[in-house]
Design a protein around this motif. Structure first.
Motif, PDB file in Angstrom:
ATOM      1  N   GLN A   1       0.785  -1.283  -0.187  1.00  0.00           N
ATOM      2  CA  GLN A   1       0.051  -0.001  -0.036  1.00  0.00           C
ATOM      3  C   GLN A   1       0.847   1.181  -0.213  1.00  0.00           C
ATOM      4  OE1 GLN A   1      -2.765   0.963   3.401  1.00  0.00           O
ATOM      5  NE2 GLN A   1      -4.027   2.069   2.191  1.00  0.00           N
ATOM      6  N   PHE A   2       1.303   1.425  -1.212  1.00  0.00           N
ATOM      7  CA  PHE A   2       2.119   2.727  -1.426  1.00  0.00           C
ATOM      8  C   PHE A   2       3.454   2.862  -0.533  1.00  0.00           C
ATOM      9  CE2 PHE A   2      -2.138   4.128  -2.585  1.00  0.00           C
ATOM     10  CZ  PHE A   2      -1.986   3.880  -4.098  1.00  0.00           C
ATOM     11  N   TRP A   3       4.104   1.467  -0.329  1.00  0.00           N
ATOM     12  CA  TRP A   3       5.526   1.352   0.085  1.00  0.00           C
ATOM     13  C   TRP A   3       5.204   2.007   1.572  1.00  0.00           C
ATOM     14  CZ3 TRP A   3       8.348  -2.180  -1.402  1.00  0.00           C
ATOM     15  CH2 TRP A   3       9.512  -2.331  -1.019  1.00  0.00           C
ATOM     16  N   ASP A   4       6.347   2.959   1.928  1.00  0.00           N
ATOM     17  CA  ASP A   4       6.760   3.511   3.317  1.00  0.00           C
ATOM     18  C   ASP A   4       5.850   4.802   3.403  1.00  0.00           C
ATOM     19  OD1 ASP A   4       8.466   4.869   1.669  1.00  0.00           O
ATOM     20  OD2 ASP A   4      10.176   4.495   3.056  1.00  0.00           O
ATOM     21  N   GLN A   5       5.269   5.291   2.399  1.00  0.00           N
ATOM     22  CA  GLN A   5       4.573   6.609   2.651  1.00  0.00           C
ATOM     23  C   GLN A   5       3.632   6.739   3.580  1.00  0.00           C
ATOM     24  OE1 GLN A   5       2.164   7.587  -0.938  1.00  0.00           O
ATOM     25  NE2 GLN A   5       2.734   9.879  -0.702  1.00  0.00           N
ATOM     26  N   GLY A   6       3.772   7.826   4.419  1.00  0.00           N
ATOM     27  CA  GLY A   6       3.011   7.883   5.595  1.00  0.00           C
ATOM     28  C   GLY A   6       3.151   7.182   6.850  1.00  0.00           C
TER      29      GLY A   6
ATOM     30  N   LEU B   1       7.283  -8.047  -3.510  1.00  0.00           N
ATOM     31  CA  LEU B   1       6.301  -6.831  -2.849  1.00  0.00           C
ATOM     32  C   LEU B   1       5.817  -6.331  -4.097  1.00  0.00           C
ATOM     33  CD1 LEU B   1       9.012  -5.705  -0.448  1.00  0.00           C
ATOM     34  CD2 LEU B   1       7.152  -7.353   0.136  1.00  0.00           C
ATOM     35  N   GLN B   2       4.657  -5.723  -3.725  1.00  0.00           N
ATOM     36  CA  GLN B   2       3.747  -4.801  -4.709  1.00  0.00           C
ATOM     37  C   GLN B   2       3.718  -3.390  -4.332  1.00  0.00           C
ATOM     38  OE1 GLN B   2       1.724  -7.865  -3.862  1.00  0.00           O
ATOM     39  NE2 GLN B   2       3.367  -8.806  -4.873  1.00  0.00           N
ATOM     40  N   GLU B   3       3.349  -2.594  -5.166  1.00  0.00           N
ATOM     41  CA  GLU B   3       2.884  -0.945  -4.879  1.00  0.00           C
ATOM     42  C   GLU B   3       4.155  -0.303  -4.249  1.00  0.00           C
ATOM     43  OE1 GLU B   3      -1.002   0.317  -2.963  1.00  0.00           O
ATOM     44  OE2 GLU B   3      -1.571  -0.620  -4.714  1.00  0.00           O
TER      45      GLU B   3
ATOM     46  N   GLU C   1       0.690  10.999  -5.056  1.00  0.00           N
ATOM     47  CA  GLU C   1       0.499  12.173  -5.114  1.00  0.00           C
ATOM     48  C   GLU C   1      -0.105  13.088  -6.043  1.00  0.00           C
ATOM     49  OE1 GLU C   1       4.813  13.398  -5.138  1.00  0.00           O
ATOM     50  OE2 GLU C   1       5.313  12.718  -3.200  1.00  0.00           O
ATOM     51  N   GLY C   2      -0.971  14.067  -5.735  1.00  0.00           N
ATOM     52  CA  GLY C   2      -1.750  14.655  -6.854  1.00  0.00           C
ATOM     53  C   GLY C   2      -2.674  13.858  -7.540  1.00  0.00           C
ATOM     54  N   GLY C   3      -3.115  12.563  -6.808  1.00  0.00           N
ATOM     55  CA  GLY C   3      -4.336  12.230  -7.585  1.00  0.00           C
ATOM     56  C   GLY C   3      -3.505  10.889  -8.468  1.00  0.00           C
ATOM     57  N   ARG C   4      -2.252  10.593  -8.278  1.00  0.00           N
ATOM     58  CA  ARG C   4      -1.707   9.645  -9.300  1.00  0.00           C
ATOM     59  C   ARG C   4      -0.416   8.961  -8.536  1.00  0.00           C
ATOM     60  NH1 ARG C   4       2.869  11.944 -12.247  1.00  0.00           N
ATOM     61  NH2 ARG C   4       3.250  14.109 -11.643  1.00  0.00           N
ATOM     62  N   GLU C   5      -0.157   8.062  -9.107  1.00  0.00           N
ATOM     63  CA  GLU C   5       1.213   7.214  -8.639  1.00  0.00           C
ATOM     64  C   GLU C   5       2.557   7.981  -9.229  1.00  0.00           C
ATOM     65  OE1 GLU C   5       1.156   2.977  -9.204  1.00  0.00           O
ATOM     66  OE2 GLU C   5      -0.771   2.692  -7.935  1.00  0.00           O
ATOM     67  N   VAL C   6       3.192   8.178  -8.279  1.00  0.00           N
ATOM     68  CA  VAL C   6       4.856   8.409  -8.728  1.00  0.00           C
ATOM     69  C   VAL C   6       5.665   7.512  -8.207  1.00  0.00           C
ATOM     70  CG1 VAL C   6       4.017  10.879  -8.725  1.00  0.00           C
ATOM     71  CG2 VAL C   6       4.879  10.199  -6.666  1.00  0.00           C
ATOM     72  N   PRO C   7       6.809   7.614  -8.507  1.00  0.00           N
ATOM     73  CA  PRO C   7       7.945   6.641  -8.248  1.00  0.00           C
ATOM     74  C   PRO C   7       8.001   6.671  -6.711  1.00  0.00           C
ATOM     75  CG  PRO C   7       8.517   7.763 -10.251  1.00  0.00           C
ATOM     76  CD  PRO C   7       7.530   8.401  -9.884  1.00  0.00           C
ATOM     77  N   ALA C   8       8.460   5.750  -6.073  1.00  0.00           N
ATOM     78  CA  ALA C   8       8.819   5.686  -4.765  1.00  0.00           C
ATOM     79  C   ALA C   8      10.252   5.819  -4.342  1.00  0.00           C
ATOM     80  CB  ALA C   8       8.451   4.514  -3.905  1.00  0.00           C
ATOM     81  N   SER C   9      10.882   5.644  -3.221  1.00  0.00           N
ATOM     82  CA  SER C   9      12.235   5.697  -3.030  1.00  0.00           C
ATOM     83  C   SER C   9      12.546   4.856  -1.939  1.00  0.00           C
ATOM     84  CB  SER C   9      12.770   7.181  -2.638  1.00  0.00           C
ATOM     85  OG  SER C   9      12.182   7.502  -1.434  1.00  0.00           O
TER      86      SER C   9
ATOM     87  N   VAL D   1      14.026  -4.460  -8.800  1.00  0.00           N
ATOM     88  CA  VAL D   1      13.133  -3.549  -9.193  1.00  0.00           C
ATOM     89  C   VAL D   1      12.690  -3.330 -10.459  1.00  0.00           C
ATOM     90  CG1 VAL D   1      12.165  -1.174  -8.435  1.00  0.00           C
ATOM     91  CG2 VAL D   1      13.814  -2.239  -6.916  1.00  0.00           C
ATOM     92  N   GLU D   2      11.190  -3.424 -10.772  1.00  0.00           N
ATOM     93  CA  GLU D   2      10.689  -3.219 -12.095  1.00  0.00           C
ATOM     94  C   GLU D   2       9.329  -2.344 -11.958  1.00  0.00           C
ATOM     95  OE1 GLU D   2       8.976  -5.635 -15.940  1.00  0.00           O
ATOM     96  OE2 GLU D   2      11.268  -6.066 -15.143  1.00  0.00           O
ATOM     97  N   GLY D   3       9.469  -1.157 -12.165  1.00  0.00           N
ATOM     98  CA  GLY D   3       8.251  -0.300 -11.822  1.00  0.00           C
ATOM     99  C   GLY D   3       7.635  -0.354 -10.444  1.00  0.00           C
ATOM    100  N   GLY D   4       6.628  -0.719 -10.258  1.00  0.00           N
ATOM    101  CA  GLY D   4       5.997  -0.909  -8.731  1.00  0.00           C
ATOM    102  C   GLY D   4       6.376  -2.054  -8.130  1.00  0.00           C
ATOM    103  N   LEU D   5       7.043  -2.880  -8.730  1.00  0.00           N
ATOM    104  CA  LEU D   5       7.310  -4.504  -8.234  1.00  0.00           C
ATOM    105  C   LEU D   5       8.725  -4.442  -7.744  1.00  0.00           C
ATOM    106  CD1 LEU D   5       5.435  -6.515 -11.174  1.00  0.00           C
ATOM    107  CD2 LEU D   5       4.551  -5.793  -8.745  1.00  0.00           C
ATOM    108  N   VAL D   6       8.772  -5.004  -6.447  1.00  0.00           N
ATOM    109  CA  VAL D   6       9.994  -5.346  -6.007  1.00  0.00           C
ATOM    110  C   VAL D   6      10.159  -6.718  -5.416  1.00  0.00           C
ATOM    111  CG1 VAL D   6      11.739  -4.703  -4.006  1.00  0.00           C
ATOM    112  CG2 VAL D   6      10.160  -2.898  -5.164  1.00  0.00           C
TER     113      VAL D   6
END
Length: 337
Positions: free
Chosen positions: A109-114, A134-136, A141-149, A165-170
């Motif tokens: 669910q959006f990695w470690d955001q928040g 792991l997914q996502e 941000e701003g109503g869309r997905e952006v790359p995580a870190s 890592v490939e896109g949103g998959l780890v």
């Protein structure tokens, strides 16, 4: 009289839903909302109907309503997600000394955001897995997905694992398994091969498109445009994944967020062809979303070919870090007897 009316209303109405679901699920985007019903309803509704019918049955039709309930129960059971658990997959281990490979499958669910970063990393390490699918790996941000870190830090706290890592998959795989990255399907799945003893196992990390956007209002046209577009994307994604899996020459395991319940047609071929790893969990009804005590849907899956032995499997409480429960299992290559 009232009980009889309730029973027949339930059973006949549910019969219509069963017929429509059989005809329309996975074939038209118009059925996306109805097929979001909790899968357990395919067992619960006929049983409730029977409970009303039996005491209200007259001498002349005492068997009619219960018989209809049993027919509906049989028709919908395979969509309900209810299955008797089993301790192990059939087959003999390729070697008695071969240690099982522990795999953790989880939508973050959006990695470690928040979230507290240390708690997030501590939770991952606590699974003590050889492989993490792991997914996502993304932020919202701003109503869309952006790359995580944060991959560099993750690699640092998991020094015994290679990180892919490939896109949103780890995918993280222990170095003793000699992991090798293979081509996958962009934004949907990617493959990492590992060696267990002398057997090669292809691991697929999967994240399917969502069928709808819960943040959009069902009273606006944009909601239905999104559903229609996603239905086309999902149909193509499942077709591609099925083709990729069927062409895999080695033993395989795949897991991730399929955004699809057992009631959805798109899951049927995969469920028929491959072993549901979570059948080895001690629960007849596995539910992964939303991650809480009364989860009703299973949209996360872990599956394997018949040449894989499942030693054990269990759901993992995400401890508030995600709205998806994790799937933890131990597998090993096997030879059929």
């Amino acid at each position: 009289m009232i009980s009889s009316t309730i029973a027949w209303t339930l059973l006949v109405g549910w019969g219509v839903i069963i017929a429509l679901h059989s005809l329309l699920s996975g074939r038209t985007w118009l059925w996306v909302l109805p097929e979001m019903i909790p899968p357990i309803a395919f067992v619960a509704v006929p049983l409730i109907g029977m409970a009303f019918a039996v005491p209200a049955a007259s001498v002349d039709n005492r068997y009619l309503a219960p018989a209809l309930a049993l027919v509906l129960l049989g028709a919908g059971q395979s969509w309900s997600g209810i299955a008797l658990p089993r301790l192990r997959n059939t087959g003999r281990s390729a070697g008695e000394v071969t240690a099982p490979v522990v795999i953790f499958v989880w939508n973050t669910q959006f990695w470690d955001q928040g979230k507290d970063e240390e708690s997030f990393h501590r939770f991952l390490r606590a699974q003590a897995a050889d492989v993490y699918l792991l997914q996502e790996y993304a932020y919202w941000e701003g109503g869309r997905e952006v790359p995580a870190s944060g991959i560099e830090k993750l690699a640092a706290i998991m020094p015994d694992h290679d990180v892919f890592v490939e896109g949103g998959l780890v995918t993280l795989a222990h170095r003793r398994l000699a992991p090798r990255l293979k081509p996958g399907v962009p934004e949907t799945m990617f493959r990492t091969d590992i060696l267990v003893d002398r057997a090669s196992i292809a691991l697929y990390n999967v994240h399917m498109p969502v069928p709808l956007d819960l943040g959009k209002s069902i009273f606006k046209a944009d909601f239905y445009r999104f559903v229609c577009t996603q239905a086309t994307k999902r149909k193509q994604a499942f077709k591609t994944v099925e083709e990729v899996l069927s062409e895999t020459p080695s033993m395989l395991f795949f897991g991730g967020d399929f955004n699809s319940s057992p009631a959805m047609r798109v899951m049927r071929r995969l469920r028929r062809r491959y072993v549901d790893v979570m059948r080895s969990a001690k629960s007849p009804y596995v539910a992964t979303w939303p991650a809480k005590a009364r989860s009703l849907w299973r949209i996360d899956w872990a599956m394997a070919c018949s040449q894989i032995t499942v030693d054990w499997a269990r759901l993992v409480d995400p401890e508030g870090l995600s709205d998806h429960a994790g799937q933890l299992c131990a597998i090993r290559p096997c030879t059929n007897t």
